[in-house]
Structure formats: C-alpha cells, structure tokens
Design an enzyme around this catalytic site. Structure first.
Site, PDB file in Angstrom:
ATOM      1  N   ASP A   1       0.834  -1.189   0.000  1.00 32.55           N
ATOM      2  CA  ASP A   1       0.000   0.000   0.000  1.00 32.55           C
ATOM      3  C   ASP A   1       0.872   1.243   0.000  1.00 32.55           C
ATOM      4  O   ASP A   1       1.817   1.371   0.767  1.00 32.55           O
ATOM      5  CB  ASP A   1      -0.937   0.002   1.208  1.00 32.55           C
ATOM      6  CG  ASP A   1      -1.944  -1.131   1.125  1.00 32.55           C
ATOM      7  OD1 ASP A   1      -2.620  -1.207   0.102  1.00 32.55           O
ATOM      8  OD2 ASP A   1      -2.019  -1.919   2.070  1.00 32.55           O
ATOM      9  N   THR A   2       0.491   2.203  -0.846  1.00 31.05           N
ATOM     10  CA  THR A   2       1.389   3.272  -1.233  1.00 31.05           C
ATOM     11  C   THR A   2       0.566   4.514  -1.539  1.00 31.05           C
ATOM     12  O   THR A   2      -0.627   4.426  -1.771  1.00 31.05           O
ATOM     13  CB  THR A   2       2.168   2.832  -2.490  1.00 31.05           C
ATOM     14  OG1 THR A   2       2.849   1.611  -2.212  1.00 31.05           O
ATOM     15  CG2 THR A   2       3.177   3.864  -2.941  1.00 31.05           C
ATOM     16  N   THR A   3       1.199   5.679  -1.577  1.00 32.96           N
ATOM     17  CA  THR A   3       0.538   6.846  -2.149  1.00 32.96           C
ATOM     18  C   THR A   3       1.445   7.445  -3.215  1.00 32.96           C
ATOM     19  O   THR A   3       2.671   7.458  -3.075  1.00 32.96           O
ATOM     20  CB  THR A   3       0.185   7.898  -1.085  1.00 32.96           C
ATOM     21  OG1 THR A   3      -0.838   8.760  -1.593  1.00 32.96           O
ATOM     22  CG2 THR A   3       1.380   8.727  -0.660  1.00 32.96           C
TER      23      THR A   3
END
Length: 598
Positions: free
Chosen positions: A401-403
C-alpha cells in the site's frame, strides 16, 4: 497517436460494468438490470474530463492534500515545496498508504537545467545485525514477517524531503509542514476509500496478532482508540503527529535522525527487540540517482529510477512490447492482454533474479538494451501462456500500500513522487508519542545468502515503489504514478499503452480497466529450486469482456475477475504542453483523490 475513434472498441474496458461483462455477486440483482454509466458529450462514457489549468496543478489521493499543494504554490512555493506539503498531509489523511515511517522515491524535472533528477530515499537494515543473527531471531520461519520489529528499516522519507527541499525548495520547511500540523491538531474528515482501508488494516493487524505477537498498543491508541476504525466523514485527530511534524519543521532533518525524535524511535525499537542504534539513524542519507528512459514508439519515452527499486521492470516491458503493434487489436482483446501479461512475466523473472541494492550487487546493464528486449520478446508464444519464464542471461557490467502524488508549478518544474510504508499501514509498531507507524519494507529481503537481494547489515531491501516520467519527442511531457506493489511497473506500462496505442486522454487512461498479473518467482525466494507459483494468476477488472476472459483461460492463463479495484492501484498524472505550458491532470475512481489546478 491513433485517432480518437479507436475508443469505440474500448468501452468494454469501463469499470462501470455493462451487460454480460462481470461475474455476478451472490445475492445481487441480475447484471442486465444494473444501471450503467451515464452519457457524455465527448469522450468515453465511463470516464470524466481531465482537469486543465495553466499556472499550477496537483494530483493526489486526497482532495485536501491536493488543496494544500495548490495553496503552497500560490504562496510562492515550488513544485517540490508543494509535493512535500501534500506528502505530509497524506501521511496524516491516508495513513493506510504512507507516512514518515516509510520510504520515498521521486523524479524531479528542473526547467532551469532541463534535466531529470531522481532521489532514492530508502532506508537500510541495522549495521550491527548479520544474516545469521537475524535467522536466529526468526527461528524456523523461512521469510521475514510482515509485522513486528524485524521487517523495520530506517524511515527514509524525512531525509528525502530535506534533500529535495535543499536543492529545489523556496519556502521554509516550517511553512511547508504547517497545513498538516493544523489538520492533525484540529482534525479532518476521513475520506470513504481510506475509511475502508483503515477497517481492513485493523482486521488484518488483529488477525496477525494471533500468530505473530507484536506491540499494537500505540497504533491502536492513535488510529483505533475506541476499538474500531474511523468511519467516512468522521473527524480524525492526530496531535502526536502534529507535534512531530512541528519539531521537524522547526529543528530540521537532524531532529528526526539524531535528536530527540531519533532517541524516542531507537529506544522504542530496542525495547521491541530491534538491533537499530542511534548511530544507524544518524548515518542515514538519501541518494540522488539518474533516471533511465526507454523509447516505446511515436516519440514517447518512459523514464524510471534504478534499483533497489523495481522501476526498470517497466522499461524492460516497454523494450519487449515495442516489437508488437498492440493497436491492431482492441484494448480489451485477449491478444493485447496476452502480450502485456507475458511481457510482465518475462520482466519480473529478471526482477526476481537481479534487482537489489546496487551498493551490494551490480545490475546487468544489458537488461535495458534494445537487443535484450528483442530476445525476450522472441520467447513469447502468441497463442499460449508459457508455463514458466526463467531470467535471462545478460552480461554483467561492473499488497503493498502506497501513495503517489504529482505537482507541476508555473515555471515548469514537475515532481513525480511516491511514498509508502509497504504492506498495509506498516509493521504495526508506532513509537511512543510520535503519531506514525514504522514501515515493514524489510519483509522484502531474501534469506538466501547467494541472492543479490539477501539480507546484509546496512543494506537497502528490494523496493516496489516507483515514480515515473514520460518524455515526448525528447521533451518533458508527463508525470505518472500508480500505487500498489507489483502492480506498479505493469500499471505504468498499461497507462502508456492506453495513451500511445489507443488514443485515450489522461483521465481515460487511468479509468480504463486494468490487469494485474501476480506470481512467478519473487525477489524473496531462493535462487535455486522451483518457484512456488511459476505461472501466477492474471487478475482482471470486470470491464474486461467475458469472452476475453474465457479466451485467455483457453490460452493457458489462470484468470480471476476482481471487482473491488483494490489490487489494481491508484493513478495520478499531469501532462504539460511544452509549447503553451498548459497543464492537464487526472486522478481516478479507485481512490478518493483529486486533480486540481489554477
């Protein structure tokens, strides 16, 4: 670029599924009775218009972060100032994807020098812990766990902020971080998709505690104080993070790596059984690196960062796929999807074999050569999925999970930035009173001492997070990113294909249904012996036609239709017209995000 009329056959890619495309959910109404997308006067009816502006633009995974970036630009800040401000805000507002406990990579186009600059802000393992000592802590486990102290690596984000700011910033760092400090103290309403991810994270952490004991006390108090996750629209406060960011803005980088904040982190980690010392934190620094580019076709070049990230996998895919004209088929055809999938599998076989911290293992330069791409393309059977692809033999030359966010300012500076805590919100450990969670990026080390990505002291693990940049006819054109572990390189290439081969605009290129091939040999597996999943699974969104899914299965692919969008990443992009300076931006439906400009 192909005529816009090519979009006529691409409507099947819409995420708003139409008749006969998606597998029904048990208990749902018949698909033929479900309402579909509305009409549009221009463009595909399953997308919306991209955003167009002139003086500045930001695209992030949260509307409030986008507005913060624009406020910084309007206050005289550079695109780098605005990107740092937005990243800080996302650490507060989207803690399921990023935060200052994680790492950062970015590509910055500087119009003053007409050059792309890359920064690798990833952290290292403890300098005083050997592989044998780590194995002793792991007991019988064959891999690093996703939670607890062992997968923690030094958080690199804050140092990367200051390295970027020193070179390209205009406003004081205290001003850059001030909007997030205010939101952290006064509160902000939780966005819908982020609320869903918070609930998933809580369930995941509680499930993992049953088998892998770790300290979740501080994390629970920070995000789940009443025993449940914040709901959409609920006002969320994080005063501990406000104080941490205020200290960083006032005292600088050293407060986080050498001062009071570093001491709190080290004391906490050592109490959990970690081998980190204050000297490890003080020694951390980011690295400026040179992006590499691969020409696709029609003058479009994709640019990515080198290992220890997986960015070059996207360039390898480009060098393979340039040898077939995908536009001869519709975008939702089994032929186009087959070639994209096989190119991904070929590239990732090399990822698993060669990609690692370049300070410890040299990357074969031939991996990005035109000839090597041609050789790998020749291995693709046009009619069937190859059961297993092994790595090539290039010559050596010395769910996460990343932005992702992107900002472009009025002077033409373009920032492509990605930041992550890796799996979920991180490894569950939150240092006392600081308001953020440590990443679990160390889970990606291999425990095979012969592997280039093997755990060693003071070494950076293989990284999944990658920002991208696209040139057009040799000129800077577009920032691009797509969140989500191994989805990222294949997502970059799919967006590029949508733009170049199928004439989609920036918004449509991200909204169109995607595929995500998962499996094959992994960077954490031993070099020798069979892969656990050599063929892997091809996951597709419901907009992929049912007939295509069945044909792919007949070709030997293992295909699953997934309808929640979670594993297909989250896309942002901004393109800049090199002649007029007009900016075009896009975000997408899979996230809460917003592209906006002025």
């Amino acid at each position: 670029m192909k005529p816009y009329t090519l979009l006529a056959g691409i409507a099947a890619l819409a995420l708003a599924a139409t008749g006969g495309q998606a597998q029904e959910t048990p208990g749902a109404r018949p698909i033929e009775q479900q309402i579909g997308a509305g009409g549009r006067p221009v463009g595909a009816n399953w997308s919306r218009s991209p955003v167009i502006a002139e003086h500045g633009m930001a695209a992030t995974a949260h509307p409030l972060a986008t507005q913060i970036a624009l406020d910084i630009l309007k206050a005289g800040g550079s695109a780098v100032d605005a990107a740092i401000a937005a990243n800080a805000a996302l650490g507060l507002m989207e803690p399921t994807g990023n935060g200052i406990g994680g790492d950062l990579f970015a590509i910055v186009y500087d119009p003053a020098t007409d050059k792309l600059h890359g920064i690798n802000g990833s952290g290292r393992s403890p300098s005083g812990q050997t592989l044998a000592q780590l194995r002793a802590k792991l007991g019988d486990a064959e891999a690093l766990p996703p939670v607890g102290p062992l997968p923690v690596t030094i958080p690199g984000t804050v140092d990367a902020w200051f390295a970027m700011h020193e070179r390209f910033g205009k406003l004081p760092m205290s001003d850059v971080l001030a909007p997030t400090v205010r939101y952290a103290r006064e509160g902000h309403p939780v966005a819908p998709v982020i609320a869903m991810y918070l609930e998933r994270s809580l369930r995941s952490f509680e499930a993992r505690q049953q088998t892998i004991p770790f300290d979740f006390t501080n994390a629970r108090a920070t995000w789940f104080a009443d025993g449940s996750a914040p709901e959409a629209g609920e006002i969320f406060h994080n005063p501990d993070l406000a104080a941490t960011l205020e200290t960083i803005g006032r005292e600088g980088r050293d407060a986080f790596y050498e001062g009071e904040l570093a001491q709190v982190m080290v004391d906490y980690l050592q109490a959990q059984g970690s081998a980190y010392t204050l000297a490890d934190f003080a020694a951390h620094d980011s690295e400026w690196v040179d992006p590499a580019c691969a020409l696709y076709r029609d003058g479009y070049e994709l640019c990515e960062l080198p290992p220890n990230s997986q960015g070059f996998a996207a360039l390898q895919m480009v060098n393979i796929l340039k040898h077939v004209d995908l536009a001869q088929w519709e975008r939702g055809s089994p032929e186009a999807i087959h070639y994209i999938t096989e190119a991904k599998r070929l590239a990732y076989a090399d990822v698993a074999r060669f990609y690692a911290d370049p300070d410890f293992a040299a990357l074969p330069a031939e991996l990005l050569s035109e000839e090597y791409g041609r050789e790998r393309f020749a291995l693709i059977d046009p009619a069937r999925a190859t059961p297993e692809f092994g790595p090539g033999e290039p010559k050596l030359e010395g769910e996460g999970d990343t932005t992702y966010l992107t900002v472009v300012d009025g002077e033409g500076m373009m920032v492509s930035l990605i930041q992550s805590n890796y799996r979920g919100m991180g490894g569950g450990l939150t240092p006392d009173g600081l308001g953020f969670m440590f990443q679990d990026r160390g889970e990606l080390y291999s425990l095979d001492p012969a592997h280039p990505n093997a755990y060693e002291p003071n070494k950076r693990p293989f990284q999944t997070i990658i920002p991208a940049f696209v040139k057009k006819d040799g000129k800077p054109w577009m920032t691009l990113g797509l969140m989500g572990g191994g989805m990222q390189p294949q997502g970059h290439v799919q967006v590029l294909i949508n733009l170049v081969d199928y004439g989609m605009n920036l918004q449509e290129a991200g909204d169109a249904s995607r595929i995500n091939h998962d499996g094959g040999r992994q960077p954490t597996e031993p070099l020798t012996g069979p892969s656990a999943d050599p063929l892997g699974t091809l996951f597709v969104e419901p907009g992929i036609p049912a007939a295509t899914v069945e044909r792919l299965r007949a070709m030997g692919h293992k295909v699953e239709v997934i309808d929640d969008g979670i594993m297909f990443g989250g896309y942002q992009a901004i393109a800049r017209d090199p002649e007029t300076g007009v900016l075009t931006g896009a975000t997408e439906m899979r996230k809460d995000g917003q592209a906006s400009g002025y």
